[in-house]
Enzyme design. Structure first.
Site, PDB file in Angstrom:
ATOM      1  N   TYR A 227       0.813  -1.223   0.000  1.00  0.00           N
ATOM      2  CA  TYR A 227       0.000   0.000   0.000  1.00  0.00           C
ATOM      3  C   TYR A 227       0.849   1.277   0.000  1.00  0.00           C
ATOM      4  CZ  TYR A 227      -3.976  -3.030   0.543  1.00  0.00           C
ATOM      5  OH  TYR A 227      -4.925  -3.995   0.318  1.00  0.00           O
ATOM      6  N   HIS A 385     -20.980  -5.964 -12.319  1.00  0.00           N
ATOM      7  CA  HIS A 385     -19.776  -5.937 -11.488  1.00  0.00           C
ATOM      8  C   HIS A 385     -18.554  -6.394 -12.284  1.00  0.00           C
ATOM      9  CE1 HIS A 385     -17.476  -6.685  -7.665  1.00  0.00           C
ATOM     10  NE2 HIS A 385     -16.876  -7.566  -8.447  1.00  0.00           N
ATOM     11  N   GLU A 386     -18.664  -7.540 -12.946  1.00  0.00           N
ATOM     12  CA  GLU A 386     -17.519  -8.077 -13.685  1.00  0.00           C
ATOM     13  C   GLU A 386     -17.141  -7.184 -14.861  1.00  0.00           C
ATOM     14  OE1 GLU A 386     -15.646 -10.531 -12.642  1.00  0.00           O
ATOM     15  OE2 GLU A 386     -16.979 -10.763 -10.919  1.00  0.00           O
ATOM     16  N   GLU A 413     -11.763  -4.146  -6.894  1.00  0.00           N
ATOM     17  CA  GLU A 413     -13.009  -4.631  -6.310  1.00  0.00           C
ATOM     18  C   GLU A 413     -13.863  -3.470  -5.809  1.00  0.00           C
ATOM     19  OE1 GLU A 413     -15.218  -8.160  -5.833  1.00  0.00           O
ATOM     20  OE2 GLU A 413     -13.291  -7.762  -6.789  1.00  0.00           O
ATOM     21  N   HIS A 513      -8.539 -18.186   0.676  1.00  0.00           N
ATOM     22  CA  HIS A 513      -7.542 -17.120   0.519  1.00  0.00           C
ATOM     23  C   HIS A 513      -6.349 -17.323   1.457  1.00  0.00           C
ATOM     24  CE1 HIS A 513     -11.105 -15.325  -1.281  1.00  0.00           C
ATOM     25  NE2 HIS A 513     -10.364 -14.383  -1.806  1.00  0.00           N
ATOM     26  N   ARG A 522      -7.391  -6.236   1.301  1.00  0.00           N
ATOM     27  CA  ARG A 522      -7.877  -5.532   0.114  1.00  0.00           C
ATOM     28  C   ARG A 522      -9.404  -5.491   0.078  1.00  0.00           C
ATOM     29  NH1 ARG A 522      -5.724  -9.271  -4.689  1.00  0.00           N
ATOM     30  NH2 ARG A 522      -3.868  -9.099  -3.370  1.00  0.00           N
TER      31      ARG A 522
END
Length: 657
Positions: A227, A385-386, A413, A513, A522
């Site tokens: 970041y 969204h995609e 995202e 994940h 994230r």
């Protein structure tokens, strides 16, 4: 205690340096670097890397796509071969990049690109350890993919074939039997964690070794470095603190409804909630228990699926509607390659992965979506969204390879979710002819906000704590990592396991994940960012009224703001992007727009909880809660022993010099 542990970590690094084992460079300003400061050679290397990395990305992505859309053994072997080749390429590229002293390169672009190449990489490890961690992660992912659970009341255990996506998620969402939910929750967590615990501990060790060689104290510090902001952790913690009152009001209301359903044998009226009751195997998304907690049952949930079917929608038409949404903002239409190569619905005659995803083939022209689309409202929102990810790919396509990404790991995202906020509301659905009821009814709006809160507000603490746990075990060790996991879940979420857990379990591994080496903070960043971007675009569109009713459809002004964010990719620091987004008002990711969005619901929850005379907003913790996961041996002993060991090691080295 934190001081002791931090000192311990620093002493370990000193020991490693003194021994001279595997240390290739002594770091300056944390990050590893060499001695070459020739700008011409640096620029030449970066040009070559940009071309070769783009070509390598195309090869790997093509192989991954082939397997995902046609799961044959041949395509799997080809994909593994290409991924292995890419791992070797990344290692060679790191070795070349680390020859340069990036801090003394005069060109700021080259300096930043070199720094990005030498951080967040495991290539600093020797060949044997590099291959080991690469294979460890692959093995854990493969183990995860093949886990199968036994159904409830299957006493002979002959048919233990429940898969996560097809079965486990469905049962957790639909069942209202405490016994069945407990069984499925325990089955999944017991089948996933213990078999890979030793592999995961070795992965933690190797990840830390790589990060120390890169110039960091541990892998957690290197993860946060992505970041590029020293204040990142404190700013995110402050944001989470501001969201907590809203979460606790929601939690209190939901617990009361669950208590009415399941009674005192299952949960306490003022205590934490057992994780298996929330409609989700991880307890991160509570939307599946909406039928239990909906505020006004006489008002129907907003679902336009039936209207879509009545109007004869097809998957193709859903994608065309999404494209028209973006072109109405002045953004780009989908390129011909998108329509030619995307997998928009489940094909016949072959096995495919139906996990929804957007793909960038790294050649600046080929962008695709893979989705087994069904005609329903949820998939319509997902399509929008995609396609937001595809818009991001299109706009930063001309940036250097390393800059073809979101401004920080949460941006992709966050922006896609911001679009979903506009599409997934009664106002927009009314404007596109899919919802014909009155959108100004108070009860309907509270039901809608409750539905959104069960997805968004309930998710906030989980999205925040996953990496807090990872940072903790990377810095302090794995000895009590399962207890550490549940301590964080109790502290931040108010959630406890439904059954006794020990250090033989690894319950965090139930989330893919974690074992797949995928950072998770994230998603918390994205959660905050989606409301911040939505708020700014709504202001540009001239919206007046509650934020949750805003629809930016057909607003060229909102589209221009979106384009300004998208085209920079990662070429500018994300704080600069937020400064542009907010017209200089702030450079931080703010939780305030999210709180504004849910303000009507917060007022309703506060009134409801007050009328119910709730004595505790949130949860009280008793010994019976922590006894579910606390180990018998205290942590202090192991930390003390570790510190003594390190100090003795340093003394021995000094005496032998």
């Amino acid at each position: 205690m934190n001081f002791v542990l931090s000192l311990c970590a620093r002493l370990v690094f000193v020991v490693t340096l003194l021994r001279g084992q595997d240390v290739l460079w002594v770091t300056d300003a944390r990050i590893a670097k060499g001695n070459n400061i020739n700008l011409g050679e640096a620029l030449q290397f970066l040009r070559e890397y940009d071309s070769e990395a783009s070509s390598m990305c195309l090869r790997v992505t093509t192989a991954q796509w082939s397997y995902a859309t046609n799961m044959t053994d041949f395509n799997k072997r080809r994909m593994i071969d290409e991924q292995t080749l890419k791992a070797k390429f990344d290692k060679v590229s790191w070795r070349k990049a680390v020859e340069f002293d990036w801090s003394r390169i005069p060109d700021p672009l080259a300096r930043r690109l070199l720094r990005m190449l030498v951080t967040n990489s495991r290539a600093s490890l020797g060949d044997d350890k590099f291959n080991e961690i690469y294979h460890l992660i692959s093995e854990m992912k493969d183990l995860y993919a093949h886990v199968r659970a036994c159904p409830y009341n299957n006493f002979d255990k002959l048919y233990c074939d429940l898969e996560l996506d097809l079965d486990v998620k469905r049962i957790m969402a639909k069942s209202r039997s405490n016994a069945e939910l407990t069984h499925i929750w325990q089955e999944w967590h017991n089948k996933v964690g213990p078999p890979m615990k030793n592999k995961f501990m070795r992965y933690v060790d190797l990840a830390n070794q790589a990060s120390i060689l890169n110039g960091f104290q541990n892998a957690g510090e290197e993860m946060r470095f992505a970041y590029e902001d020293e204040n990142f952790e404190s700013e995110i913690a402050q944001a989470f603190h501001k969201i907590q009152p809203l979460y606790k009001e929601l939690f209190t209301y939901v617990r009361r409804q669950l208590f009415k359903r399941y009674g005192p044998r299952v949960l306490r009226s003022n205590g934490p909630i057992p994780a298996h009751l929330l409609g989700d195997i991880w307890g991160q998304d509570w939307s599946n228990i909406e039928d239990i907690v909906i505020p006004y049952r006489e008002y129907k949930k907003i679902d336009v699926t039936d209207e879509m079917l009545r109007q004869g929608f097809t998957p193709l038409r859903m994608f065309q509607m999404a494209e028209e949404f973006y072109t109405s903002l002045g953004l780009k239409p989908m390129p011909p390659e998108f329509w030619r190569y995307s997998m928009l619905e489940r094909p016949n005659g072959r096995k495919v992965q139906c996990t929804v995803s957007a793909w960038d083939f790294c050649n600046k022209i080929d962008f695709r979506i893979k989705q087994c689309t069904e005609v329903n409202m949820n998939d319509l929102i997902t399509v929008h969204h995609e396609m937001a990810h595809i818009q991001y790919y299109l706009y930063y396509a001309d940036q250097p390879y390393l800059y073809r990404d979101g401004a920080n790991p949460g941006f992709h995202e966050g922006i896609a979710n911001a679009i979903s906020l506009s599409v997934n509301n009664p106002t927009h659905l009314y404007r596109v002819g899919l919802y014909n009821n009155n959108t100004d009814i108070y009860e309907t709006n509270i039901n809608f906000l409750m539905s959104m809160a069960l997805k968004k507000v309930a998710y906030a603490p989980f999205a925040y704590l996953v990496d807090q746990w990872r940072y903790q075990i990377f810095e302090y060790g794995v000895k009590t990592m399962n207890a550490d996991w549940w301590e964080l879940r109790l502290r931040f979420q108010g959630i406890v396991p439904p059954v006794k857990r020990t250090e033989s379990h690894l319950d965090a591994a139930a989330k893919r994940h974690v074992i797949a080496d995928m950072p998770y903070i994230r998603y918390f960043v994205a959660l905050l960012l989606e409301f911040q971007v939505h708020d700014v675009m709504c202001d540009a569109a001239g919206h007046r009224g509650p934020l949750h009713t805003c629809d930016i459809y057909r607003s060229r002004e909102a589209g221009r703001i979106l384009m300004d964010i998208l085209k920079s990719g990662k070429s500018r620091h994300w704080k600069d992007i937020i400064r542009v987004l907010t017209k200089g008002n702030t450079d931080t990711i703010s939780p305030e727009p999210m709180l504004d969005y849910f303000e009507p619901l917060l007022l309703w929850l506060e009134g409801k909880n007050k009328r119910e005379e709730e004595k505790i907003i949130g949860w009280s913790t008793k010994k019976e809660d922590t006894a579910l996961f606390q180990p018998l041996v205290s942590k202090g002993y192991s930390v003390g022993c570790s510190l003594v060991f390190v100090i003795n090691s340093v003394l021995l080295l000094v005496l032998n010099m």
